[in-house]
Design a protein around this motif. Sequence first.
Motif, PDB file in Angstrom:
ATOM      1  N   LEU A  26      14.335  -6.205  -6.393  1.00 50.32           N
ATOM      2  CA  LEU A  26      15.492  -5.491  -5.857  1.00 50.32           C
ATOM      3  C   LEU A  26      16.733  -5.795  -6.688  1.00 50.32           C
ATOM      4  N   THR A  27      16.872  -7.040  -7.131  1.00 50.29           N
ATOM      5  CA  THR A  27      17.990  -7.402  -8.006  1.00 50.29           C
ATOM      6  C   THR A  27      17.923  -6.625  -9.315  1.00 50.29           C
ATOM      7  N   LYS A  28      16.743  -6.499  -9.867  1.00 50.95           N
ATOM      8  CA  LYS A  28      16.570  -5.723 -11.098  1.00 50.95           C
ATOM      9  C   LYS A  28      17.022  -4.276 -10.901  1.00 50.95           C
ATOM     10  N   ALA A  29      16.627  -3.696  -9.780  1.00 59.04           N
ATOM     11  CA  ALA A  29      17.020  -2.310  -9.502  1.00 59.04           C
ATOM     12  C   ALA A  29      18.537  -2.188  -9.402  1.00 59.04           C
ATOM     13  N   LEU A  30      19.180  -3.183  -8.790  1.00 58.67           N
ATOM     14  CA  LEU A  30      20.638  -3.153  -8.655  1.00 58.67           C
ATOM     15  C   LEU A  30      21.332  -3.343  -9.992  1.00 58.67           C
ATOM     16  N   ILE A  31      20.792  -4.205 -10.848  1.00 61.97           N
ATOM     17  CA  ILE A  31      21.388  -4.432 -12.167  1.00 61.97           C
ATOM     18  C   ILE A  31      21.428  -3.143 -12.981  1.00 61.97           C
ATOM     19  N   ARG A  32      20.449  -2.286 -12.801  1.00 64.16           N
ATOM     20  CA  ARG A  32      20.371  -1.049 -13.605  1.00 64.16           C
ATOM     21  C   ARG A  32      21.513  -0.080 -13.291  1.00 64.16           C
TER      22      ARG A  32
ATOM     23  N   ALA B  14      25.921   2.218  -4.058  1.00 65.21           N
ATOM     24  CA  ALA B  14      26.155   2.144  -2.609  1.00 65.21           C
ATOM     25  C   ALA B  14      25.130   2.983  -1.858  1.00 65.21           C
ATOM     26  N   GLN B  15      24.796   4.146  -2.403  1.00 66.77           N
ATOM     27  CA  GLN B  15      23.804   4.992  -1.750  1.00 66.77           C
ATOM     28  C   GLN B  15      22.423   4.339  -1.783  1.00 66.77           C
ATOM     29  N   PHE B  16      22.113   3.653  -2.868  1.00 67.06           N
ATOM     30  CA  PHE B  16      20.846   2.934  -2.971  1.00 67.06           C
ATOM     31  C   PHE B  16      20.777   1.835  -1.905  1.00 67.06           C
ATOM     32  N   ILE B  17      21.870   1.112  -1.712  1.00 70.45           N
ATOM     33  CA  ILE B  17      21.921   0.065  -0.684  1.00 70.45           C
ATOM     34  C   ILE B  17      21.762   0.680   0.701  1.00 70.45           C
TER      35      ILE B  17
ATOM     36  N   PHE C 120      22.505  -3.933 -18.841  1.00 70.91           N
ATOM     37  CA  PHE C 120      22.134  -3.311 -17.577  1.00 70.91           C
ATOM     38  C   PHE C 120      20.632  -2.996 -17.523  1.00 70.91           C
ATOM     39  N   GLU C 121      19.907  -3.544 -18.462  1.00 74.63           N
ATOM     40  CA  GLU C 121      18.452  -3.499 -18.405  1.00 74.63           C
ATOM     41  C   GLU C 121      17.982  -4.940 -18.211  1.00 74.63           C
TER      42      GLU C 121
ATOM     43  N   GLY D 119      25.566  -8.900 -13.859  1.00 68.91           N
ATOM     44  CA  GLY D 119      25.534  -8.958 -12.409  1.00 68.91           C
ATOM     45  C   GLY D 119      24.383  -9.772 -11.854  1.00 68.91           C
ATOM     46  N   ALA D 120      23.540 -10.329 -12.714  1.00 68.70           N
ATOM     47  CA  ALA D 120      22.382 -11.077 -12.224  1.00 68.70           C
ATOM     48  C   ALA D 120      22.799 -12.178 -11.264  1.00 68.70           C
ATOM     49  N   VAL D 121      23.816 -12.962 -11.656  1.00 65.67           N
ATOM     50  CA  VAL D 121      24.304 -14.029 -10.780  1.00 65.67           C
ATOM     51  C   VAL D 121      25.641 -13.679 -10.144  1.00 65.67           C
ATOM     52  N   ASP D 122      26.281 -12.624 -10.629  1.00 64.75           N
ATOM     53  CA  ASP D 122      27.609 -12.250 -10.126  1.00 64.75           C
ATOM     54  C   ASP D 122      27.698 -10.740  -9.961  1.00 64.75           C
ATOM     55  N   ASP D 123      27.066 -10.170  -8.918  1.00 62.26           N
ATOM     56  CA  ASP D 123      26.666 -10.884  -7.728  1.00 62.26           C
ATOM     57  C   ASP D 123      25.489 -10.137  -7.089  1.00 62.26           C
ATOM     58  N   LYS D 124      24.680  -9.472  -7.943  1.00 57.61           N
ATOM     59  CA  LYS D 124      23.690  -8.552  -7.391  1.00 57.61           C
ATOM     60  C   LYS D 124      22.481  -9.250  -6.786  1.00 57.61           C
ATOM     61  N   TYR D 125      22.159 -10.460  -7.260  1.00 57.30           N
ATOM     62  CA  TYR D 125      21.089 -11.197  -6.585  1.00 57.30           C
ATOM     63  C   TYR D 125      21.455 -11.424  -5.126  1.00 57.30           C
TER      64      TYR D 125
END
Length: 360
Positions: free
Chosen positions: A7-13, A28-31, A80-81, A93-99
């Motif tokens: 899920l974090t990977k999907a958000l990073i993209r 936001a729509q994905f969330i 972003f990949e 965004g991996a650690v700030d803050d999408k995980y």
Amino acid sequence: MREIVELTKALIRFKTRASEPEELQRCAQFIASTLDDCGAVYHRQDANGIPSIWALPQAGRTKILLMSHFDVVDGPDEMFEPVETDGKLFGRGAVDDKYAVALSLVLFRNHLTALKKRGIGQSAMPVGILMTGDEETGGCNGAAKAIARIRADFCIALDGGDTGRIITREKGILRIKVTASGKSAHGSRPWLGNNAIEILMDDLARLKPLFDRETLGYEPEGHWHRTLNIGLIAGGSAVNQVPDEAAAHLDIRYTEHDDVPNLIDEMERRIQSPLTVLTREPIFSTGRTPYLDLLQQSAPHARLGREDGASDARFLAAHGIPGVVWGADGDHTQHAADEHVDIDSIGRLYAALDRFIAAC
């Protein structure tokens, strides 16, 4: 764990930089779709184009609030990949803050699913989640406006610290602009003008001693004292022209030891150019709350600490919500070219949060 990582990977993209508002909306729509999939009741707010989403046990009310953000600082497209290697997940965004967004969504869903199996609905949840879209640009349209509509007994901002360090204090922010005025002339005859850049440089040199450790009047612990960063300077329009105006933007971080109005007055006394206060943000402090004791019991290896930076947690005090800043391990790579999150630490954080929520 695997679900949180994917899920974090999907958000990073999603390239959720401030310069790409359409990506913020897509993310936001994905969330929102993820919350739809688990049957959660949630609210979405858009303030001046900034989306925020929260899911609470009841309308506007929760015992525990987990707060995170899905906007990121700028970075090259390749960041972003997401890349997973050696137990770490790399990406903007991996650690700030999408995980943290992914962790919040999975934790909320799991608790909701467990309740539904017992024939109980979302109103019995002990935890709510808030995810915002402008933390990196000040949070004024995200967390600031959302928190005003939420009542919570305790908040954990999943945006700092690490699994071994729970943050209970963050410095305040003071943003200042100094504008120097001079007189223009041809660059070959500088004596006929008055160089605004030189005036500005002299002003900045007069300000810097105010932030030296030796002038503080007390012995600070580490770097827990006021600091000055000269972040932006602009002046002049041609190399062969004496500039008649120059400006500098200053980023000041202050602590509870500082009297901010007196500091501003002293800065004005020291320089000849006018000074403008652009932003003043308060110090974040957890305060007294029994929830901090429960959190420490759920994470016995985590010590209490403080951060020189700031987060959206600073908006909590205005609404009487005690809280902390906490998060997974990322080797202090926030905003860096090698930004990453330690995957095992996400699991440790999830387990501690799960124990804490159960204890509440």
